[in-house]
Design an enzyme around this catalytic site. Structure first.
Site, PDB file in Angstrom:
ATOM      1  N   GLY A  26      21.277 -16.957  12.835  1.00 66.92           N
ATOM      2  CA  GLY A  26      22.714 -16.810  13.080  1.00 66.92           C
ATOM      3  C   GLY A  26      23.125 -15.659  13.969  1.00 66.92           C
ATOM      4  O   GLY A  26      24.311 -15.299  13.991  1.00 66.92           O
ATOM      5  N   ILE A  68      15.711 -31.917  18.901  1.00 71.37           N
ATOM      6  CA  ILE A  68      16.807 -31.974  19.859  1.00 71.37           C
ATOM      7  C   ILE A  68      16.398 -32.673  21.153  1.00 71.37           C
ATOM      8  O   ILE A  68      17.276 -32.993  21.981  1.00 71.37           O
ATOM      9  CB  ILE A  68      17.362 -30.567  20.172  1.00 71.37           C
ATOM     10  CG1 ILE A  68      16.296 -29.661  20.772  1.00 71.37           C
ATOM     11  CG2 ILE A  68      17.952 -29.945  18.938  1.00 71.37           C
ATOM     12  CD1 ILE A  68      16.844 -28.304  21.191  1.00 71.37           C
ATOM     13  N   CYS A  90      10.635 -18.105  23.037  1.00 69.66           N
ATOM     14  CA  CYS A  90      10.244 -17.115  24.051  1.00 69.66           C
ATOM     15  C   CYS A  90       8.748 -17.123  24.338  1.00 69.66           C
ATOM     16  O   CYS A  90       8.306 -16.545  25.335  1.00 69.66           O
ATOM     17  CB  CYS A  90      10.677 -15.720  23.602  1.00 69.66           C
ATOM     18  SG  CYS A  90       9.851 -15.151  22.088  1.00 69.66           S
TER      19      CYS A  90
END
Length: 385
Positions: A26, A68, A90
């Site tokens: 978050g 996704i 990353c």
């Protein structure tokens, strides 16, 4: 390809509708809140079950956990989102990794999302991308810029560290801010540039520009002297304001109640074992007081240990220069709450009881600095026509 319309219109009092990709625990959402932006996260996406547990625990909404890569342009159009926030994996770009860049399987989903933009009926007005230093030289970044330019976006890129925002924490990160024409940035002179200074975020005169904005700091470590004292971020300190390890449980027995939710009953588990110190002293780059490389967090001379990733550590200032003495001097890891503080997460952020200590560190290590991202988002959302 579907015919495009102009920017998705929004009534002044209507909140910005936001999609949060790779939402983690978050950090992006907290940054939106910290920036004071009137925004509504209409959906968050993350494949990590534990991260979603933490996100749901703090926000009351569980992110979409599907792949996704299966999303279509029509799916994205249905959300009617003005802005997409993305913090993709990353690992394809880190110095320690294989640096496969777009050839890494973990980069596929990000590129797939970007490639959907030209096929949406209503492309987002704005995008925000966060990643590690190294992304800016990757072929993934080149493909991203190509897609955004062909879809009528203007971009401004930054490499910024919490050190530049008063947080005693060296963690430079890459950021890309994109707006779709006819929207524009306040500092149009910064378009299509990579900036190393936060000054554009706070300089309100759009004609003001410094030649130094596109140059990296000559020495990141010197910025530490203008940062907040490290004590402000710690939850365990002795009466003499020194961070301790072996004796800290005696000094902080009352404060330990603050982390009962993780069943942490003693500070001993945060003390770095002597065997680990002796084995990894060189790799951890332990800094001693008599070293010419010494860097202190504060006037209290809290030394720091670099190169430990998400497992950060502090040591007392009176180390004599031998690894065997570090056990007595209190080399310990920052607690998860302290790492969250260094990330500038709010005080009410919590981990669910089921999240282990190791998982807390891993999830925090994959998160971002609210102190850095909030001003960037405020700058991005500032309307300039």
């Amino acid at each position: 390809m579907e015919e495009k319309r102009g920017p998705l219109l929004k009534q002044e009092e209507e909140p910005w509708r936001v999609l949060e990709f790779y939402s983690g625990i978050g950090g992006m959402r907290y940054s939106l809140m910290k920036a004071g932006i009137n925004a509504k996260v209409v959906e968050a996406f993350d494949i990590n079950d534990k991260a979603n547990d933490v996100y749901e625990h703090n926000f009351g909404h569980r992110p979409y956990q599907g792949n996704i890569e299966t999303l279509t342009a029509a799916d994205l159009d249905n959300y009617g989102a003005h802005t997409w926030l993305l913090s993709p994996p990353c690992q394809p770009y880190t110095r320690q990794g294989l640096q496969k860049q777009s050839g890494d399987a973990r980069a596929v989903s990000f590129l797939k999302i970007l490639e959907l933009i030209p096929h949406t009926k209503q492309p987002p007005n704005m995008l925000f991308v966060e990643n590690v230093v190294g992304f800016e030289t990757s072929d993934t970044r080149a493909k991203m810029i190509e897609i955004l330019a062909s879809s009528e976006y203007i971009t401004q890129e930054f490499i910024l560290s919490p050190l530049q925002f008063g947080v005693p924490y060296s963690r430079p990160r890459y950021f890309c801010l994109a707006k779709r024409k006819p929207l524009s940035f306040q500092h149009g002179v910064c378009n299509n540039k990579l900036l190393w200074s936060p000054s554009p975020l706070f300089e309100h005169n759009e004609n003001t520009v410094s030649d130094g904005w596109d140059q990296p700091p000559s020495n990141w470590d010197t910025l530490i002297h203008s940062c907040e004292p490290i004590e402000r971020f710690l939850e365990f300190k002795s009466s003499s304001d020194q961070v301790t390890g072996t004796d800290v449980s005696a000094d902080c027995s009352g404060a330990l109640e603050n982390i009962d939710e993780r069943n942490l009953n003693t500070m001993s588990q945060y003390v770095v074992p002597l065997s680990l110190i002796e084995r990894w002293e060189s790799a951890m780059d332990v800094v001693y007081p008599d070293s010419k490389r010494c860097c202190c967090f504060t006037k209290s001379y809290y030394r720091y240990v670099k190169g430990t990733g998400s497992l950060l550590a502090t040591i007392q200032p009176n180390i004599k220069g031998k690894a065997s003495s570090l056990k007595k001097q209190g080399l310990r890891y920052f607690t998860p709450r302290e790492v969250a503080n260094l990330h500038s997460f709010p005080d009410d952020f919590q981990f669910p009881e089921a999240i282990s200590l190791r998982q807390c560190y891993a999830l925090l290590g994959n998160s971002l600095s609210v102190a850095v991202v909030a001003p960037l988002l405020h700058y991005l959302f500032s309307q300039q026509s």
